[in-house]
Scaffold this motif. Structure first.
Motif, mmCIF file in Angstrom:
data_model
loop_
_atom_site.group_PDB
_atom_site.id
_atom_site.type_symbol
_atom_site.label_atom_id
_atom_site.label_comp_id
_atom_site.label_asym_id
_atom_site.label_seq_id
_atom_site.Cartn_x
_atom_site.Cartn_y
_atom_site.Cartn_z
ATOM 1 N N UNK A 56 -7.825 9.023 4.099
ATOM 2 C CA UNK A 56 -7.373 8.121 4.905
ATOM 3 C C UNK A 56 -5.773 8.429 4.115
ATOM 4 N N UNK A 57 -5.191 8.210 4.880
ATOM 5 C CA UNK A 57 -3.832 8.773 4.356
ATOM 6 C C UNK A 57 -2.724 7.448 4.824
ATOM 7 N N UNK A 58 -2.546 6.542 3.802
ATOM 8 C CA UNK A 58 -1.156 5.311 4.785
ATOM 9 C C UNK A 58 -0.549 5.617 4.706
ATOM 10 N N UNK A 59 0.669 4.820 5.971
ATOM 11 C CA UNK A 59 1.779 5.345 6.431
ATOM 12 C C UNK A 59 2.618 5.270 7.380
ATOM 13 N N UNK A 60 3.448 5.749 7.652
ATOM 14 C CA UNK A 60 3.843 4.913 9.267
ATOM 15 C C UNK A 60 3.112 6.543 10.020
ATOM 16 N N UNK A 61 3.198 5.945 11.259
ATOM 17 C CA UNK A 61 3.462 7.031 12.592
ATOM 18 C C UNK A 61 4.547 8.068 12.617
ATOM 19 N N UNK A 62 5.912 7.198 12.529
ATOM 20 C CA UNK A 62 6.416 8.655 12.413
ATOM 21 C C UNK A 62 6.378 9.425 11.140
ATOM 22 N N UNK A 63 5.843 9.634 9.736
ATOM 23 C CA UNK A 63 6.042 10.407 8.490
ATOM 24 C C UNK A 63 4.403 11.156 8.456
ATOM 25 N N UNK A 64 3.517 9.858 8.815
ATOM 26 C CA UNK A 64 2.209 10.866 7.686
ATOM 27 C C UNK A 64 1.315 11.147 9.625
ATOM 28 N N UNK A 110 0.389 -0.916 0.176
ATOM 29 C CA UNK A 110 -0.141 0.027 0.335
ATOM 30 C C UNK A 110 0.891 0.921 -0.021
ATOM 31 N N UNK A 111 0.392 2.300 -0.168
ATOM 32 C CA UNK A 111 0.598 3.609 -0.747
ATOM 33 C C UNK A 111 2.138 3.947 0.924
ATOM 34 N N UNK A 112 3.085 4.695 1.230
ATOM 35 C CA UNK A 112 3.406 5.292 2.008
ATOM 36 C C UNK A 112 3.445 6.593 1.807
ATOM 37 N N UNK A 113 2.637 7.308 2.947
ATOM 38 C CA UNK A 113 2.432 8.915 3.064
ATOM 39 C C UNK A 113 3.564 9.303 4.060
ATOM 40 N N UNK A 114 3.454 10.997 3.338
ATOM 41 C CA UNK A 114 3.925 11.710 4.350
ATOM 42 C C UNK A 114 3.767 12.971 4.683
ATOM 43 N N UNK A 115 4.459 14.020 5.226
ATOM 44 C CA UNK A 115 4.418 15.406 5.279
ATOM 45 C C UNK A 115 3.081 15.671 3.802
ATOM 46 N N UNK A 116 3.495 15.709 3.288
ATOM 47 C CA UNK A 116 3.155 16.187 1.697
ATOM 48 C C UNK A 116 1.620 15.232 1.440
ATOM 49 N N UNK A 117 1.918 14.416 1.368
ATOM 50 C CA UNK A 117 0.563 13.789 1.285
ATOM 51 C C UNK A 117 -0.843 14.492 2.419
#
Length: 497
Positions: free
Chosen positions: A220-228, A54-61
């Motif tokens: 819904x934004x998928x990703x890690x806690x540290x990034x998203x 699945x997509x790995x999101x960050x601040x831009x997402x």
């Protein structure tokens, strides 16, 4: 569209996955890839191997999703009547009921829990959306008597853009208990599911859009806690944060929320007691204890992880309990086991570390206390159901949340000692008591510090009963009408006549 349960199970067993899973974020009404193009794998805990990406999101997402939610807040959604919002939620409930088998199988693959437990979760979410569909047009304010020359009223308004951080142990049901009331109140949302379990939240967003939810209302934004996750709770465009997770992460969320004075609701850890008094119905109580600690392999914030038993029945209770636990089978969630796997290899290591420290400190392990690899599960992550006799109230087994299939036993002489033991930790989420004496039960319910108390049954109440904790278990309430008002801000209006 309906799905055949048997066919889905066979597909998952033969291929290791289920076709058609969403692979991107759900932002502004559609599935999109991450700005960075990065993806992350999600593993099946029963096999210990990846089953989808699945997509790995960050601040831009996150920024894109928050912008979509803010735009939707002042769009057609804001002009929709409460009854119309309720109709969308009811359609979502009906669609989910039709697709329950698919959601349950995916939840089991993603989280590891038994299929029967996933099916129970999906059924609860169907009920959650129906409940808040009916509540959407019942958010009434008050008329305040100010005398003949004034009219005073209060109005419940949507709080705005809601950020929701969802844990990995109950991905679908925790997401729904925040999404449904927030939508009923008229809010818009950006939801960040746990990186270990993103799929059913993404599927739910697609389903709600199909039910009629306007673009941008739910993202819904998928990703890690540290990034998203960190980017979401720190975003100045968020008006309210609902977080469910560990105490340590909750404290970091609080610090981020303070930067913009963002409203906050926290549901954190627990070390919940289950008290068995000498007059209880022992077989019923043992059944309740087993469900309280071994459902979802003990990975429940409100798990009854401390058995407080009156001395007069302790030997009898523990003998029966150990026999029941040693007969329990472990296996993949899609099989017929009594206990499923641990969600991740990291969580398995944490559980093992807790028990090994207890063993080294001299605690008596009555059964279990080791990892295991069932024959049909390859590299899956499993821990034997465990019962440990604690040395005293200050023992780490009593004080620390393990979040696994480990039951700590404390023996007491009567009700007052049971109450003292129940209140002896820094957590205050749930407590339960088994007794035939209802006066005794209600004395316990009054004296114990907990957000909810169960009498002669554990995990009772459903969506209609408010849920949340005190002290290090957090603050604020989900579920019930209290959960609906969590997503409202109160406005007072006074007119001189």
């Amino acid at each position: 569209m309906t799905f055949d349960r048997s066919e889905l199970i066979e597909e998952a067993r033969s291929t290791g996955t289920v076709a058609g899973l969403p692979r991107g974020h759900f932002i502004d009404g559609r599935i999109v890839a991450s700005v960075s193009g990065r993806e992350m794998e999600s593993s099946d805990p029963g096999r210990g191997a990846p089953f989808a990406s699945v997509a790995a999101g960050g601040a831009e997402d996150v920024a894109t999703a928050v912008a979509a939610a803010r735009a939707a807040l002042s769009g057609p959604w804001s002009r929709m009547t409460p009854a119309a919002r309720g109709e969308i939620l009811m359609r979502a409930s009906q669609l989910l009921c039709e697709r329950a088998a698919r959601f349950a199988v995916v939840e089991t693959l993603d989280s590891g829990k038994l299929l029967a437990e996933s099916e129970g979760d999906v059924g609860g979410v169907v009920r959650t959306f129906a409940y808040y569909a009916g509540a959407a047009d019942k958010l009434q304010g008050d008329s305040v008597p100010l005398g003949p020359d004034y009219l005073g009223v209060t109005i419940e308004e949507p709080v705005g853009v809601v950020a929701q951080i969802v844990p990995w142990n109950y991905p679908l049901s925790t997401a729904a208990r925040g999404i449904a009331p927030a939508l009923a109140a008229g809010c818009t949302l950006v939801v960040k599911p746990a990186e270990q379990t993103p799929f059913t939240t993404l599927m739910l967003a697609e389903l709600l859009h199909e039910a009629g939810l306007p673009d941008g209302v739910l993202n819904v934004v998928a990703g890690t806690g540290a990034e998203a996750g960190a980017a979401l709770v720190a975003h100045p465009g968020i008006d309210h944060i609902t977080f469910t997770g560990s105490v340590a992460t909750g404290q970091r969320v609080m610090r981020a929320a303070a930067e913009h004075a963002t409203r906050l609701q926290l549901e954190l850890g627990g070390k919940s007691p289950v008290v068995l008094m000498a007059d209880c119905e022992i077989e019923t109580a043992i059944e309740g204890v087993i469900g309280a600690i071994y459902e979802n392999a003990g990975q429940i914030c409100s798990a009854g992880s401390r058995l407080i038993v009156e001395k007069a029945i302790a030997e009898n209770v523990l003998g029966r309990l150990v026999a029941r636990v040693e007969a329990m089978t472990l296996g993949h969630g899609l099989g017929d086991a009594a206990i499923g796997p641990i969600n991740s290899v990291q969580q398995l290591a944490r559980i093992e570390s807790h028990v090994e420290r207890a063993r080294a400190a001299g605690n008596r392990i009555l059964t279990g206390g080791s990892t295991v690899r069932p024959e049909d599960c390859g590299g899956g992550w499993f821990y034997r159901p465990t019962i440990v006799l604690a040395r005293g109230l200050d023992d780490p087994l009593v004080q620390e949340e393990i979040f696994g299939p480990v039951l700590t036993v404390q023996i007491v002489s009567g009700l007052e000692e049971a109450i003292a033991a129940a209140n002896a930790t820094s957590y205050a989420l749930v407590a339960g008591i088994y007794t035939r004496d209802h006066a005794q039960a209600w004395r316990f319910a009054r004296a114990v510090d907990a957000g909810q108390v169960y009498i002669n049954e554990f995990f009772a109440g459903g969506v209609a009963m408010p849920f949340g904790g005190n002290r290090k278990s957090g603050f604020g309430r989900a579920k019930g009408m209290a959960g609906l008002r969590s997503y409202c801000k109160l406005k007072s209006v006074v007119a001189r006549l």
